[in-house]
Design an enzyme around this catalytic site. Structure first.
Site, PDB file in Angstrom:
ATOM      1  N   ILE A 130       0.826  -1.222   0.000  1.00 29.55           N
ATOM      2  CA  ILE A 130       0.000   0.000   0.000  1.00 29.55           C
ATOM      3  C   ILE A 130       0.855   1.265   0.000  1.00 29.55           C
ATOM      4  CG2 ILE A 130      -0.311   0.296   2.502  1.00 29.55           C
ATOM      5  CD1 ILE A 130      -3.339   0.767   1.862  1.00 29.55           C
ATOM      6  N   ASP A 188       1.616  -0.267   9.432  1.00 24.22           N
ATOM      7  CA  ASP A 188       1.932   1.003  10.109  1.00 24.22           C
ATOM      8  C   ASP A 188       3.441   1.291  10.003  1.00 24.22           C
ATOM      9  OD1 ASP A 188       1.614   3.240  11.736  1.00 24.22           O
ATOM     10  OD2 ASP A 188       1.355   2.102  13.595  1.00 24.22           O
ATOM     11  N   SER A 238      -6.868  -4.554  10.961  1.00 20.20           N
ATOM     12  CA  SER A 238      -7.043  -5.497  12.086  1.00 20.20           C
ATOM     13  C   SER A 238      -6.750  -6.965  11.763  1.00 20.20           C
ATOM     14  CB  SER A 238      -8.457  -5.424  12.707  1.00 20.20           C
ATOM     15  OG  SER A 238      -8.560  -4.340  13.590  1.00 20.20           O
ATOM     16  N   THR A 239      -6.481  -7.293  10.512  1.00 21.79           N
ATOM     17  CA  THR A 239      -6.338  -8.725  10.182  1.00 21.79           C
ATOM     18  C   THR A 239      -4.922  -9.255  10.368  1.00 21.79           C
ATOM     19  OG1 THR A 239      -5.894  -8.362   7.830  1.00 21.79           O
ATOM     20  CG2 THR A 239      -8.213  -8.563   8.476  1.00 21.79           C
ATOM     21  N   GLY A 240      -4.009  -8.406  10.841  1.00 26.19           N
ATOM     22  CA  GLY A 240      -2.637  -8.863  11.116  1.00 26.19           C
ATOM     23  C   GLY A 240      -2.473  -9.078  12.603  1.00 26.19           C
ATOM     24  N   TYR A 298      -3.659  -7.611  15.070  1.00 26.09           N
ATOM     25  CA  TYR A 298      -4.876  -7.483  15.874  1.00 26.09           C
ATOM     26  C   TYR A 298      -5.823  -8.676  15.755  1.00 26.09           C
ATOM     27  CZ  TYR A 298      -3.822  -2.686  17.448  1.00 26.09           C
ATOM     28  OH  TYR A 298      -3.278  -1.571  18.053  1.00 26.09           O
TER      29      TYR A 298
HETATM   30  N1  AR6 Z   1       0.816  -3.037   2.305  1.00 23.15           N
HETATM   31  C1  AR6 Z   1      -0.406  -3.605   2.396  1.00 23.15           C
HETATM   32  N2  AR6 Z   1      -0.762  -4.419   3.404  1.00 23.15           N
HETATM   33  C2  AR6 Z   1       0.163  -4.693   4.340  1.00 23.15           C
HETATM   34  C3  AR6 Z   1       1.470  -4.145   4.324  1.00 23.15           C
HETATM   35  C4  AR6 Z   1       1.783  -3.280   3.248  1.00 23.15           C
HETATM   36  N3  AR6 Z   1       2.980  -2.701   3.138  1.00 23.15           N
HETATM   37  N4  AR6 Z   1       2.139  -4.610   5.416  1.00 23.15           N
HETATM   38  C5  AR6 Z   1       1.297  -5.424   6.080  1.00 23.15           C
HETATM   39  N5  AR6 Z   1       0.106  -5.488   5.434  1.00 23.15           N
HETATM   40  P1  AR6 Z   1      -1.208  -5.179  10.607  1.00 23.15           P
HETATM   41  P2  AR6 Z   1      -3.482  -4.638  12.407  1.00 23.15           P
HETATM   42  C6  AR6 Z   1      -1.118  -6.223   5.793  1.00 23.15           C
HETATM   43  O1  AR6 Z   1      -0.644  -6.135  11.593  1.00 23.15           O
HETATM   44  O2  AR6 Z   1      -3.853  -6.072  12.443  1.00 23.15           O
HETATM   45  C7  AR6 Z   1       0.895  -2.379  13.991  1.00 23.15           C
HETATM   46  O3  AR6 Z   1       2.000  -2.665  14.791  1.00 23.15           O
HETATM   47  C8  AR6 Z   1      -0.984  -7.427   6.691  1.00 23.15           C
HETATM   48  O4  AR6 Z   1      -0.604  -8.563   5.931  1.00 23.15           O
HETATM   49  O5  AR6 Z   1      -0.304  -4.215   9.953  1.00 23.15           O
HETATM   50  O6  AR6 Z   1      -4.561  -3.601  12.238  1.00 23.15           O
HETATM   51  C9  AR6 Z   1       0.133  -1.151  14.483  1.00 23.15           C
HETATM   52  O7  AR6 Z   1       0.997  -0.176  15.024  1.00 23.15           O
HETATM   53  C10 AR6 Z   1      -2.394  -7.547   7.229  1.00 23.15           C
HETATM   54  O8  AR6 Z   1      -3.243  -8.238   6.302  1.00 23.15           O
HETATM   55  O9  AR6 Z   1      -2.396  -4.263  11.283  1.00 23.15           O
HETATM   56  C11 AR6 Z   1      -0.774  -1.712  15.508  1.00 23.15           C
HETATM   57  O10 AR6 Z   1      -0.137  -1.851  16.754  1.00 23.15           O
HETATM   58  C12 AR6 Z   1      -2.897  -6.110   7.295  1.00 23.15           C
HETATM   59  O11 AR6 Z   1      -1.943  -5.347   6.544  1.00 23.15           O
HETATM   60  C13 AR6 Z   1      -1.125  -3.083  14.969  1.00 23.15           C
HETATM   61  O12 AR6 Z   1      -0.038  -3.444  14.123  1.00 23.15           O
HETATM   62  C14 AR6 Z   1      -3.001  -5.519   8.680  1.00 23.15           C
HETATM   63  O13 AR6 Z   1      -1.969  -6.042   9.523  1.00 23.15           O
HETATM   64  C15 AR6 Z   1      -2.365  -3.048  14.125  1.00 23.15           C
HETATM   65  O14 AR6 Z   1      -2.697  -4.350  13.751  1.00 23.15           O
END
Ligand code: AR6
Length: 177
Positions: free
Chosen positions: A17, A40, A128-130, A132
């Site tokens: 993204i 993030d 939230s799918t990572g 969280y």
């Molecule tokens: N581009 C697109 N999607 C991505 C990328 C990217 N570069 N990197 C990861 N994803 P997560 P959450 C996907 O864990 O569950 C952070 O530490 C990933 O595969 O990033 O909302 C924050 O600071 C997954 O499908 O976010 C919070 O503490 C999705 O993005 C916490 O994680 C979300 O995964 C938030 O957790």
């Protein structure tokens, strides 16, 4: 891969993204707004240190106690191709009493902010799918419902759901159809 739905205004794409070149990308942040891992961390790395400074400013001014789950906050994108970042905080699945409502609020509030700002191209990660822990198929149904409900009222907006892997994109398409 890119799959188009709903007259081309909702795209499902696979990729990073931080490379999205549009008006704004949504960040799956945490309440501190001060960065983290996952998407993030990738957004902060790609945007550069000014993003953290802008987030600190949001904490000093509008959100001293942090950004509540489901709310949104806007910063510039700095070194990102996208002009702005819409930060939101998804629910921690295992800890939330209403994960569905909170996840839907993230998407609804980001769409509303984008419309207010006059954005036409907006990309979301799978909030939230990572870390969280929100199950992907369940999240997909929430996202699809919000898009079905809101996109007809926002005719200027083109939305891309950006998945990090083909498997995640496929899960979305299966669960949402
Ligand atoms: N581009 C697109 N999607 C991505 C990328 C990217 N570069 N990197 C990861 N994803 P997560 P959450 C996907 O864990 O569950 C952070 O530490 C990933 O595969 O990033 O909302 C924050 O600071 C997954 O499908 O976010 C919070 O503490 C999705 O993005 C916490 O994680 C979300 O995964 C938030 O957790």
């Amino acid at each position: 891969m890119q799959i188009h739905h709903r007259q081309g205004r909702l795209s499902v794409a696979e990729g990073d993204i931080t490379r999205f070149d549009g008006d704004a990308i949504v960040n799956a942040a945490n309440r501190s707004l001060l960065g983290g891992g996952g998407v993030d961390g990738a957004i902060h790395r790609a945007a550069g240190p000014q993003l953290l400074e802008a987030c600190r400013e949001l904490r000093r001014t509008i959100w001293p106690d942090g950004l509540p789950v489901g709310q949104v906050a806007l910063t510039p994108g700095f070194r990102l191709p996208a002009e702005y970042v819409v930060h939101t905080v998804g629910p921690v699945y295992a800890e939330s009493e209403e994960p569905r409502g909170q996840l839907a609020a993230c998407y609804r509030n980001a769409l509303a902010l984008a419309a207010d700002q006059g954005f036409t191209r907006l990309a979301f990660p799978a909030i939230s799918t990572g870390v969280y822990g929100y199950p992907s198929a369940e999240a997909a149904r929430v996202v699809a419902d919000v898009m079905r409900e809101r996109l007809p009222q926002l005719p200027a907006l083109e939305v891309t759901l950006m998945f990090f892997s083909a498997a995640d994109a496929e899960t979305f398409v299966q669960a949402a159809s």
